[in-house]
Design a protein around this motif. Structure first.
Motif, PDB file in Angstrom:
ATOM      1  N   ARG A   1       0.833  -1.201   0.000  1.00  0.00           N
ATOM      2  CA  ARG A   1       0.000   0.000   0.000  1.00  0.00           C
ATOM      3  C   ARG A   1       0.870   1.255   0.000  1.00  0.00           C
ATOM      4  N   VAL A   2       1.891   1.257   0.821  1.00  0.00           N
ATOM      5  CA  VAL A   2       2.783   2.422   0.900  1.00  0.00           C
ATOM      6  C   VAL A   2       3.544   2.607  -0.407  1.00  0.00           C
ATOM      7  N   LEU A   3       3.960   1.511  -1.025  1.00  0.00           N
ATOM      8  CA  LEU A   3       4.684   1.612  -2.297  1.00  0.00           C
ATOM      9  C   LEU A   3       3.821   2.266  -3.370  1.00  0.00           C
ATOM     10  N   ARG A   4       2.545   1.976  -3.379  1.00  0.00           N
ATOM     11  CA  ARG A   4       1.657   2.617  -4.362  1.00  0.00           C
ATOM     12  C   ARG A   4       1.581   4.123  -4.121  1.00  0.00           C
ATOM     13  N   ILE A   5       1.529   4.523  -2.854  1.00  0.00           N
ATOM     14  CA  ILE A   5       1.495   5.958  -2.536  1.00  0.00           C
ATOM     15  C   ILE A   5       2.793   6.626  -2.961  1.00  0.00           C
ATOM     16  N   LEU A   6       3.923   6.014  -2.609  1.00  0.00           N
ATOM     17  CA  LEU A   6       5.222   6.598  -2.941  1.00  0.00           C
ATOM     18  C   LEU A   6       5.431   6.683  -4.445  1.00  0.00           C
ATOM     19  N   THR A   7       4.996   5.661  -5.174  1.00  0.00           N
ATOM     20  CA  THR A   7       5.125   5.683  -6.641  1.00  0.00           C
ATOM     21  C   THR A   7       4.358   6.849  -7.239  1.00  0.00           C
ATOM     22  N   GLY A   8       3.204   7.138  -6.668  1.00  0.00           N
ATOM     23  CA  GLY A   8       2.401   8.249  -7.167  1.00  0.00           C
ATOM     24  C   GLY A   8       3.011   9.616  -6.888  1.00  0.00           C
ATOM     25  N   TRP A   9       3.919   9.692  -5.930  1.00  0.00           N
ATOM     26  CA  TRP A   9       4.529  10.978  -5.571  1.00  0.00           C
ATOM     27  C   TRP A   9       5.735  11.335  -6.423  1.00  0.00           C
ATOM     28  N   GLY A  10       6.351  10.381  -7.092  1.00  0.00           N
ATOM     29  CA  GLY A  10       7.517  10.687  -7.908  1.00  0.00           C
ATOM     30  C   GLY A  10       8.666  11.245  -7.091  1.00  0.00           C
ATOM     31  N   PRO A  11       9.309  12.331  -7.550  1.00  0.00           N
ATOM     32  CA  PRO A  11      10.483  12.869  -6.846  1.00  0.00           C
ATOM     33  C   PRO A  11      10.217  13.258  -5.399  1.00  0.00           C
ATOM     34  N   ALA A  12       8.968  13.579  -5.049  1.00  0.00           N
ATOM     35  CA  ALA A  12       8.656  13.973  -3.670  1.00  0.00           C
ATOM     36  C   ALA A  12       8.848  12.828  -2.686  1.00  0.00           C
ATOM     37  N   ALA A  13       8.991  11.600  -3.198  1.00  0.00           N
ATOM     38  CA  ALA A  13       9.198  10.439  -2.329  1.00  0.00           C
ATOM     39  C   ALA A  13      10.661  10.212  -2.001  1.00  0.00           C
ATOM     40  N   ALA A  14      11.530  11.152  -2.341  1.00  0.00           N
ATOM     41  CA  ALA A  14      12.980  10.976  -2.152  1.00  0.00           C
ATOM     42  C   ALA A  14      13.378  10.602  -0.719  1.00  0.00           C
ATOM     43  N   PRO A  15      12.712  11.140   0.329  1.00  0.00           N
ATOM     44  CA  PRO A  15      13.118  10.744   1.685  1.00  0.00           C
ATOM     45  C   PRO A  15      12.972   9.249   1.959  1.00  0.00           C
ATOM     46  N   ALA A  16      12.226   8.553   1.129  1.00  0.00           N
ATOM     47  CA  ALA A  16      12.003   7.115   1.340  1.00  0.00           C
ATOM     48  C   ALA A  16      13.062   6.255   0.655  1.00  0.00           C
ATOM     49  N   VAL A  17      14.047   6.870  -0.011  1.00  0.00           N
ATOM     50  CA  VAL A  17      15.031   6.088  -0.777  1.00  0.00           C
ATOM     51  C   VAL A  17      15.712   5.007   0.058  1.00  0.00           C
ATOM     52  N   PRO A  18      16.213   5.292   1.265  1.00  0.00           N
ATOM     53  CA  PRO A  18      16.865   4.218   2.033  1.00  0.00           C
ATOM     54  C   PRO A  18      15.952   3.024   2.273  1.00  0.00           C
ATOM     55  N   GLY A  19      14.695   3.282   2.624  1.00  0.00           N
ATOM     56  CA  GLY A  19      13.763   2.180   2.836  1.00  0.00           C
ATOM     57  C   GLY A  19      13.470   1.415   1.567  1.00  0.00           C
ATOM     58  N   LEU A  20      13.383   2.118   0.447  1.00  0.00           N
ATOM     59  CA  LEU A  20      13.119   1.458  -0.825  1.00  0.00           C
ATOM     60  C   LEU A  20      14.302   0.616  -1.273  1.00  0.00           C
ATOM     61  N   VAL A  21      15.505   1.110  -1.044  1.00  0.00           N
ATOM     62  CA  VAL A  21      16.698   0.330  -1.389  1.00  0.00           C
ATOM     63  C   VAL A  21      16.698  -0.987  -0.613  1.00  0.00           C
ATOM     64  N   GLY A  22      16.287  -0.922   0.650  1.00  0.00           N
ATOM     65  CA  GLY A  22      16.226  -2.128   1.456  1.00  0.00           C
ATOM     66  C   GLY A  22      15.237  -3.156   0.958  1.00  0.00           C
ATOM     67  N   LEU A  23      14.278  -2.722   0.148  1.00  0.00           N
ATOM     68  CA  LEU A  23      13.261  -3.644  -0.377  1.00  0.00           C
ATOM     69  C   LEU A  23      13.670  -4.275  -1.711  1.00  0.00           C
ATOM     70  N   LEU A  24      14.795  -3.866  -2.274  1.00  0.00           N
ATOM     71  CA  LEU A  24      15.207  -4.414  -3.569  1.00  0.00           C
ATOM     72  C   LEU A  24      15.633  -5.878  -3.477  1.00  0.00           C
ATOM     73  N   ASP A  25      15.859  -6.363  -2.277  1.00  0.00           N
ATOM     74  CA  ASP A  25      16.119  -7.796  -2.091  1.00  0.00           C
ATOM     75  C   ASP A  25      14.996  -8.375  -1.241  1.00  0.00           C
ATOM     76  N   SER A  26      13.773  -8.222  -1.735  1.00  0.00           N
ATOM     77  CA  SER A  26      12.588  -8.679  -1.001  1.00  0.00           C
ATOM     78  C   SER A  26      11.502  -9.033  -2.007  1.00  0.00           C
ATOM     79  N   PRO A  27      10.393  -9.601  -1.552  1.00  0.00           N
ATOM     80  CA  PRO A  27       9.281  -9.896  -2.469  1.00  0.00           C
ATOM     81  C   PRO A  27       8.679  -8.643  -3.108  1.00  0.00           C
ATOM     82  N   HIS A  28       9.013  -7.470  -2.564  1.00  0.00           N
ATOM     83  CA  HIS A  28       8.451  -6.208  -3.074  1.00  0.00           C
ATOM     84  C   HIS A  28       9.425  -5.487  -4.012  1.00  0.00           C
ATOM     85  N   ALA A  29      10.426  -6.205  -4.524  1.00  0.00           N
ATOM     86  CA  ALA A  29      11.500  -5.559  -5.274  1.00  0.00           C
ATOM     87  C   ALA A  29      10.997  -4.826  -6.512  1.00  0.00           C
TER      88      ALA A  29
END
Length: 578
Positions: free
Chosen positions: A349-377
Motif C-alpha cells: 500500500r505504501v509503495l503505491r502511494i510513494l510511486t504516485g509521488w515521484g520525486p517527492a518520495a525521495a526521503p524514502a530512498v533508504p527504505g526502498l533500497v532495502g526492499l530491492l532484495d525482497s518480495p516487493h523488489a
C-alpha cells in the motif's frame, strides 16, 4: 520571553529549557527582510499537530498581530492554521482545549474577513475557508462576505464565499439567506450553483442532515435506501444533479439501517470534487471504522481536503485503511508514518502511494533500497525510478537486478530465490536509466523483451525511452494494427515518441475515442485522451469530439471521479491542440 497576550514564557509553552525556545525566532524570521527571512514552510514544519493547545493559542495571537506584514505564503499559512484548529475545536479534539482558543479563533475569523479583498485569489479562497470553519456569529463578517461575493471573479473562490456565508448565517440564527445569495442559484457555473444551494440549506435550517432526513428519507428502511440509491444514480449521471441529491446521500450516512448507510458511504467514496462543498459534513463520522471510514477517507483525499490529513495520520495504522493515493503536498507530513509502515505488512500500500509521488518520495530512498532484495523488489524499483536522480544510492542494486546478477528473495524472512529469470528485470533496468541517465541496461532489457514478444509494459518503457529506442520502430509497426486495443494504443504512443511520426499515431488513436459517442469512459479511453494531448496540435482532428465532453451535462463513464478525470485530461488536450 513571553508569548503575545500571555504571561507564560515561550520556553515553558514549548517545554524546553530557557534559551532553547524556537518559535520566537521563527516568528521574527517571518517578517525579517533579506537572507534572514524564514519561509512559512519552515515555520509550519515546527508547529506540529501534537503541540500543546496553549502554545497554539499564543502562536495564533502573535501571527494575527503580524498578519499585515506577512507575505502571501504566510498569509495563506495563517488562514489554514485558523481553519484547521477551528475544525479540531468543533470535533471535540482534546488538542484544541485551551483557555483563549475560542477567542483567538474569532479574532482569526475577523482577520480573514479583512483578507477577503486581498489581491490574491488563493488568499481570498483560504480566507473564506477559515470563516467557513470558525463559523462565529458575526454580522460584520457576513457583510464582508456579501461585498466580496458581489465582485468576485474567481469562480472557485466565489463558491467558498457563498458556503462561508451560509455557515455565518446559521451561526447568527437568521431565518433565511440574504438577498444577495439568490442570484447565484441560477449562475452559469455548476460549482457556484451548488455552493449557493448549500449555503441556502445551511443558513435556512439548523441541522441540514436532520432536515433532509425528514424531507426525503422518511418511511421504511427500504424506502430510505431507495431514495439514497436514486440520488446516487442521478449524481453519477448528471453534472448538475437535482436539488437535494447530495443532501439525501449525506443524510443516508447517519441512517440506522446498515444497508442504507453502506449505500451512502459507497456514493460518497466516489464523490470527487462535487463533494467538496459538503466536506465538513463528513466530520461527525470520523470515528467510524472499517470499510465505511475507508470510504469517507477516500472522499476527502480525492478532493485534497486538508481536513483529511490529521484524520489519515490518526488512522494510518489501522489494518482496514486502504487509501492508496495521497496528495503530493502531504508528503512532508505523512512521510514519517509511511516510513514506519514501509517496514511492515502494509508495504504494498505504501509503495503505491510513494510511486504516485515521484520525486517527492525521495526521503524514502533508504527504505526502498532495502526492499530491492525482497518480495516487493519490483514495486520498489518502480518507485525508485519515479524518484529519479535523487535515488542514485539505489543504482548498484538496480544494475544487479537488471543484469540478473541478483534475484530478490521470494518470501519475507526466507533466503529462497527463484531459479528462473526474475519478472522485474525490465522495471529494474528502466529504473536504473531514470536514476543514472544511462540507457544501456534498459536497451539491453528491451532486446530480450523483443525476442520474447513485445508486451504492454515493454511498450510503455519504449515510449519513455523515445528516440533512444528508435531502432525498434520496425518491430513496433505491426502492433499498430493489433487485435488488442491496449496494445494498439501503447504501440501508437511508443511509435510517436520513437519516430516523431504523429500522423500514423493519431490515425491509430482516433478510432479509440468511439466510446465517447455513448458517454462511456474506461481507463483505456483516458489513456487515449492523454496520448492525444501529449501529441498536441498534430492531433487537432480529435478536438471537436473532445470539446463535446466539456459542455455535456451528462457524465461519462457513469462515475463522478472518472468523469472529472476525463474532463481534466480533455481540457489539457484541447489547450495543447489549440
Amino acid at each position: 520571553m513571553t508569548g503575545s497576550g500571555a504571561e507564560t514564557p515561550w520556553h515553558v509553552l514549548e517545554k524546553v529549557r530557557e534559551g532553547r525556545e524556537e518559535i520566537p525566532g521563527l516568528l521574527r524570521g517571518l517578517v525579517t527582510a533579506g537572507s534572514g527571512r524564514v519561509p512559512w514552510s519552515e515555520f509550519d514544519h515546527r508547529l506540529r499537530w501534537s503541540d500543546p493547545p496553549e502554545l497554539v493559542v499564543a502562536v495564533l495571537r502573535r501571527l494575527l498581530e503580524l498578519l499585515p506584514r506577512l507575505d502571501e505564503a504566510c498569509r495563506i499559512g495563517v488562514l489554514r492554521l485558523v481553519a484547521d484548529r477551528a475544525v479540531m475545536v468543533r470535533v471535540g479534539s482534546p488538542r484544541a482545549e485551551a483557555p483563549g482558543m475560542a477567542e483567538v479563533l474569532v479574532q482569526g475569523q475577523r482577520a480573514a474577513a479583512e483578507l477577503l479583498h486581498d489581491s490574491s485569489a488563493e488568499v481570498r479562497s483560504y480566507a473564506a475557508r477559515a470563516i467557513e470553519r470558525v463559523r462565529a456569529a458575526d454580522s460584520t463578517t457576513l457583510e464582508a462576505l456579501g461585498r466580496r461575493a458581489a465582485v468576485e471573479d474567481d469562480l472557485a473562490t466565489l463558491g467558498r464565499l457563498l458556503i462561508a456565508a451560509g455557515e455565518v448565517l446559521a451561526a447568527l440564527g437568521a431565518s433565511g439567506p440574504p438577498g444577495w445569495l439568490d442570484p447565484w442559484l441560477g449562475h452559469s457555473d455548476p460549482h457556484v450553483r451548488l455552493a449557493a444551494r448549500s449555503a441556502r440549506l445551511t443558513s435556512g435550517e439548523a441541522t441540514a442532515s436532520a432536515a433532509v432526513t425528514a424531507a426525503s428519507l422518511t418511511g421504511s428502511a427500504d424506502a430510505r435506501r431507495a431514495a439514497v440509491k436514486e440520488a446516487g444514480a442521478r449524481l453519477r449521471t448528471w453534472r448538475t444533479p437535482p436539488d437535494g441529491a447530495w443532501e439525501t446521500v449525506l443524510a443516508g450516512l447517519a441512517d440506522d439501517d446498515l444497508l442504507t448507510s453502506s449505500e451512502a458511504h459507497g456514493i460518497v467514496a466516489r464523490g470527487g470534487s462535487a463533494l467538496a462543498p459538503y466536506a465538513d459534513r463528513l466530520v461527525p463520522f470520523r470515528c467510524r471504522e472499517g470499510q465505511r471510514a475507508d470510504h469517507l477517507m477516500q472522499a476527502l483525499v480525492g478532493i485534497g481536503d486538508p481536513l483529511a490529513l490529521p484524520w489519515y495520520l490518526r488512522l494510518a495504522d489501522s489494518s482496514w485503511m486502504e487509501v492508496e493515493s495521497l496528495p503530493v503536498e502531504w508528503a512532508p507530513s505523512v512521510m514519517p508514518a509511511l516510513l514506519v509502515q514501509l517496514a511492515d505488512w502494509r508495504t504494498e500500500r505504501v509503495l503505491r502511494i510513494l510511486t504516485g509521488w515521484g520525486p517527492a518520495a525521495a526521503p524514502a530512498v533508504p527504505g526502498l533500497v532495502g526492499l530491492l532484495d525482497s518480495p516487493h523488489a519490483r514495486a520498489a524499483a518502480g518507485a525508485l525510478g519515479g524518484i529519479g536522480p535523487a535515488a542514485i544510492d539505489a543504482a548498484e542494486l538496480l544494475a544487479a537486478l537488471a543484469k540478473g546478477d541478483l534475484r530478490p528473495r521470494r518470501f519475507a524472512g526466507s533466503e529462497y530465490r527463484e531459479p528462473r529469470r526474475w519478472h522485474g528485470v525490465q522495471t529494474a533496468a528502466w529504473a536504473y536509466w531514470r536514476v543514472t541517465g544511462d540507457p544501456g541496461l534498459a536497451l539491453d532489457a528491451l532486446d530480450a523483451a523483443v525476442r520474447g514478444g513485445l508486451a504492454r509494459p515493454v511498450l510503455s518503457h519504449l515510449a519513455e525511452l523515445g528516440p533512444l529506442a528508435a531502432g525498434y520502430a520496425d518491430t513496433l509497426r505491426p502492433l499498430l494494427g493489433s487485435l488488442g486495443a491496449w496494445t494498439r494504443v501503447g504501440a501508437a504512443e511508443a511509435w510517436w515518441r520513437l519516430t516523431g511520426d504523429a500522423g500514423t499515431a493519431v490515425a491509430t488513436l482516433l478510432p479509440e475515442l468511439h466510446p465517447l459517442e455513448e458517454h462511456r469512459a474506461d481507463p483505456l479511453l483516458l489513456r487515449v485522451v492523454a496520448a492525444l494531448g501529449a501529441i498536441g496540435r498534430p492531433a487537432a482532428a480529435a478536438a471537436p469530439l473532445l470539446a463535446e465532453v466539456t459542455v455535456s451535462e451528462r457524465r461519462y463513464g457513469g462515475d463522478i471521479v472518472r468523469d472529472e478525470k476525463l474532463c481534466r485530461l480533455v481540457r489539457t488536450a484541447l489547450a495543447a491542440m489549440a
